[in-house]
Design an enzyme around this catalytic site. Structure first.
Site, PDB file in Angstrom:
ATOM      1  N   CYS A  32       4.387   5.103  -5.379  1.00 23.44           N
ATOM      2  CA  CYS A  32       3.621   3.983  -5.976  1.00 23.44           C
ATOM      3  C   CYS A  32       2.155   4.477  -5.742  1.00 23.44           C
ATOM      4  O   CYS A  32       1.966   4.985  -4.632  1.00 23.44           O
ATOM      5  CB  CYS A  32       3.818   2.836  -5.511  1.00 23.44           C
ATOM      6  SG  CYS A  32       5.564   2.153  -5.563  1.00 23.44           S
ATOM      7  N   GLU A  70       6.385   3.551  11.705  1.00 22.65           N
ATOM      8  CA  GLU A  70       5.062   2.242  11.910  1.00 22.65           C
ATOM      9  C   GLU A  70       6.062   0.945  11.988  1.00 22.65           C
ATOM     10  O   GLU A  70       6.824   0.969  11.034  1.00 22.65           O
ATOM     11  CB  GLU A  70       4.284   2.323  10.864  1.00 22.65           C
ATOM     12  CG  GLU A  70       3.434   3.097  10.928  1.00 22.65           C
ATOM     13  CD  GLU A  70       2.365   3.114   9.827  1.00 22.65           C
ATOM     14  OE1 GLU A  70       2.104   2.176   9.137  1.00 22.65           O
ATOM     15  OE2 GLU A  70       1.497   4.069   9.439  1.00 22.65           O
ATOM     16  N   CYS A  77       8.040   8.159   2.107  1.00 28.50           N
ATOM     17  CA  CYS A  77       8.871   7.380   1.056  1.00 28.50           C
ATOM     18  C   CYS A  77       8.689   8.377  -0.289  1.00 28.50           C
ATOM     19  O   CYS A  77       7.824   9.320  -0.354  1.00 28.50           O
ATOM     20  CB  CYS A  77       7.995   6.146   0.734  1.00 28.50           C
ATOM     21  SG  CYS A  77       9.054   5.001  -0.636  1.00 28.50           S
ATOM     22  N   CYS A 123       8.045  -6.406  11.159  1.00 31.27           N
ATOM     23  CA  CYS A 123       7.977  -5.765   9.969  1.00 31.27           C
ATOM     24  C   CYS A 123       8.409  -4.320  10.104  1.00 31.27           C
ATOM     25  O   CYS A 123       7.930  -3.598  11.022  1.00 31.27           O
ATOM     26  CB  CYS A 123       6.615  -5.617   9.070  1.00 31.27           C
ATOM     27  SG  CYS A 123       6.552  -4.612   7.749  1.00 31.27           S
ATOM     28  N   CYS A 166      -0.028   3.234  -2.610  1.00 30.72           N
ATOM     29  CA  CYS A 166       0.576   2.971  -1.085  1.00 30.72           C
ATOM     30  C   CYS A 166       0.499   4.298  -0.393  1.00 30.72           C
ATOM     31  O   CYS A 166       0.670   5.554  -0.752  1.00 30.72           O
ATOM     32  CB  CYS A 166       2.165   2.622  -1.555  1.00 30.72           C
ATOM     33  SG  CYS A 166       3.061   2.398   0.144  1.00 30.72           S
ATOM     34  N   CYS A 226       1.166  -0.527   4.834  1.00 27.05           N
ATOM     35  CA  CYS A 226       2.277   0.276   5.237  1.00 27.05           C
ATOM     36  C   CYS A 226       1.791   1.842   5.094  1.00 27.05           C
ATOM     37  O   CYS A 226       1.158   2.215   4.211  1.00 27.05           O
ATOM     38  CB  CYS A 226       3.676   0.074   4.524  1.00 27.05           C
ATOM     39  SG  CYS A 226       3.404   0.068   2.718  1.00 27.05           S
TER      40      CYS A 226
HETATM   41  N1  SAH Z   1       9.574   0.133  -0.888  1.00 33.37           N
HETATM   42  C1  SAH Z   1       9.510  -1.220  -0.666  1.00 33.37           C
HETATM   43  C2  SAH Z   1       8.982  -1.855   0.712  1.00 33.37           C
HETATM   44  C3  SAH Z   1       7.932  -1.310   1.478  1.00 33.37           C
HETATM   45  S1  SAH Z   1       6.569  -1.283   0.851  1.00 33.37           S
HETATM   46  C4  SAH Z   1       8.660  -1.904  -1.636  1.00 33.37           C
HETATM   47  O1  SAH Z   1       8.242  -1.291  -2.600  1.00 33.37           O
HETATM   48  O2  SAH Z   1       8.684  -3.199  -1.599  1.00 33.37           O
HETATM   49  C5  SAH Z   1       6.011  -3.132   1.310  1.00 33.37           C
HETATM   50  C6  SAH Z   1       4.957  -3.843   0.434  1.00 33.37           C
HETATM   51  O3  SAH Z   1       3.749  -3.346   0.573  1.00 33.37           O
HETATM   52  C7  SAH Z   1       5.136  -3.795  -1.022  1.00 33.37           C
HETATM   53  O4  SAH Z   1       5.252  -4.860  -1.635  1.00 33.37           O
HETATM   54  C8  SAH Z   1       4.096  -2.832  -1.391  1.00 33.37           C
HETATM   55  O5  SAH Z   1       3.818  -2.705  -2.809  1.00 33.37           O
HETATM   56  C9  SAH Z   1       3.196  -3.191  -0.568  1.00 33.37           C
HETATM   57  N2  SAH Z   1       2.032  -2.258  -0.409  1.00 33.37           N
HETATM   58  C10 SAH Z   1       1.758  -0.881  -0.513  1.00 33.37           C
HETATM   59  N3  SAH Z   1       0.840  -0.613  -0.607  1.00 33.37           N
HETATM   60  C11 SAH Z   1       0.063  -1.422  -0.449  1.00 33.37           C
HETATM   61  C12 SAH Z   1      -1.464  -1.778  -0.314  1.00 33.37           C
HETATM   62  N4  SAH Z   1      -2.413  -0.698  -0.229  1.00 33.37           N
HETATM   63  N5  SAH Z   1      -1.791  -2.907  -0.058  1.00 33.37           N
HETATM   64  C13 SAH Z   1      -1.226  -3.978  -0.009  1.00 33.37           C
HETATM   65  N6  SAH Z   1       0.095  -3.872  -0.012  1.00 33.37           N
HETATM   66  C14 SAH Z   1       0.682  -2.694  -0.318  1.00 33.37           C
END
Ligand code: SAH
Length: 351
Positions: free
Chosen positions: A121, A97, A117, A110, A124, A340
């Protein structure tokens, strides 16, 4: 026996590497710059369209080399803010994406850095089915090229955020290579200051990046002001705890002279209370830092819900009154699965 040689994919090679590839065939060095301009500037994949090359060279290149491209399989446009989300298919079939964000800090793309990944987390969508593979530098750059090609002629991509699927510092070499390719003057010409790398906090990667002396913007996904809560939300915190992470960020800021951005997604009932805002302020006060508050995008699989606007504002004010720089990120693409990993998840589920 007639052996079929695999063609060399030029997308992902630097101009110097293209030059080395061509040297044994007696092709003069300046041709490499022309070819790089076609590939990384204009997003051209067919050698037949590289009209400033002699016909014999174009034919020769067609036999030895190729320029692989991502295929756009789906787009979603937001009626609310003009955001467009792309689902691309890579060679081999993997889906990634990318998002086009037309306003804010200028035209912004972006990009994803991995297919899925492995960070795990909890909030996510990208990580739900793990990491299929790393993306190559060519595939990372191509996300920007494919979007750039579809813009009106007077528009260009000004900035790139490495904030799509994947953990960029878990695919370090290809990501840094992609940054250099995006920066090429004969290519997209995107300055390092306009490239932002977002990480869940892999300390050795942050240290290595500081040593590259590329003034890229570092953005760190914090999401919690203490070890206990951060470990619950982000397993990476067990390995690279918050206290050490913040020290590494301070060193990054010192080495590059660039302020570090901390992302904090607000999840209702989990990390959005005013007392956590005060704790965050205590940790960040006095650091070269800026906080980006982002109301969480809902993820149905994970029961993630954003707080209401009043709670977001309250959290912001606590930080601001403590002297910590803070902005609330406009929620872009909420109506188009732009958190994402969400569009890919939907494609995987068969909608
Ligand atoms: N792995 C890297 C980059 C990809 S995630 C990182 O963790 O920064 C990019 C951003 O999207 C991160 O800040 C992540 O925490 C956020 N993100 C993930 N899931 C999300 C959600 N459900 N709502 C909003 N932001 C989210």
């Amino acid at each position: 026996m007639n052996q079929v040689m695999a063609k060399t994919n030029l997308k992902g090679l630097s101009p110097d590497e293209i030059k080395e590839f061509l040297a044994p065939f007696g092709v003069p060095g300046y041709r490499a710059g022309q070819i790089a301009g076609w590939i990384y500037g204009r997003g051209v994949s067919a050698f037949s369209e590289m009209t400033n090359l002699p016909k014999t060279l174009r034919d020769r290149l067609g036999e030895m080399a190729e320029v692989q491209s991502l295929e756009a399989v789906e787009t979603q446009s937001s009626d609310r803010d003009g955001t467009v989300k792309y689902l691309f298919r890579c060679a081999g079939g993997a889906l990634v994406e990318s998002v086009w964000l037309p306003h804010g800090y200028g035209n912004n793309v972006c990009v994803s850095t991995q297919v899925g990944c492995r960070m795990g987390c909890h909030f996510c969508a990208s990580t739900i089915t793990g990491c299929e593979r790393d993306l190559t530098a060519g595939e990372i750059v191509d996300q920007v090229l494919q979007i750039s090609r579809r813009l009106p002629p007077d528009e260009r991509v000004r900035s790139v955020v490495f904030m799509g699927m994947g953990e960029p510092l878990d695919n370090y070499d290809q990501v840094v290579r992609a940054m250099r390719l995006m920066h090429l003057p004969e290519g997209l010409g995107i300055g390092y200051r306009n490239q932002t790398l977002s990480t869940s906090g892999i300390i050795p990667g942050i240290e290595r990046l500081a040593g590259e002396r590329l003034p890229v913007t570092l953005s760190v996904s914090l999401h919690a002001p203490n070890e206990e809560l951060r470990t619950r939300l982000m397993p990476v915190n067990r390995r690279y705890p918050l206290a050490r992470l913040l020290e590494a960020c301070d060193r990054y800021a010192e080495a590059t002279g660039r302020r570090v951005t901390y992302e904090y997604i607000l999840i209702r009932g989990i990390n959005d209370s005013p007392s956590l805002a005060a704790e965050l302020a205590r940790r960040l006060r006095g650091r070269l830092a800026h906080v980006n508050l982002i109301p969480a995008n809902p993820v149905p699989e994970r029961r993630i819900i954003p707080p209401g606007p009043a709670a977001v504002e309250e959290f912001r004010v606590v930080l601001e009154q403590s002297g910590v720089g803070v902005t609330v990120r406009r929620e872009m693409g909420r109506d188009i699965d732009a958190a994402c990993g969400q569009l890919r998840r939907r494609a995987q589920r068969g909608k």
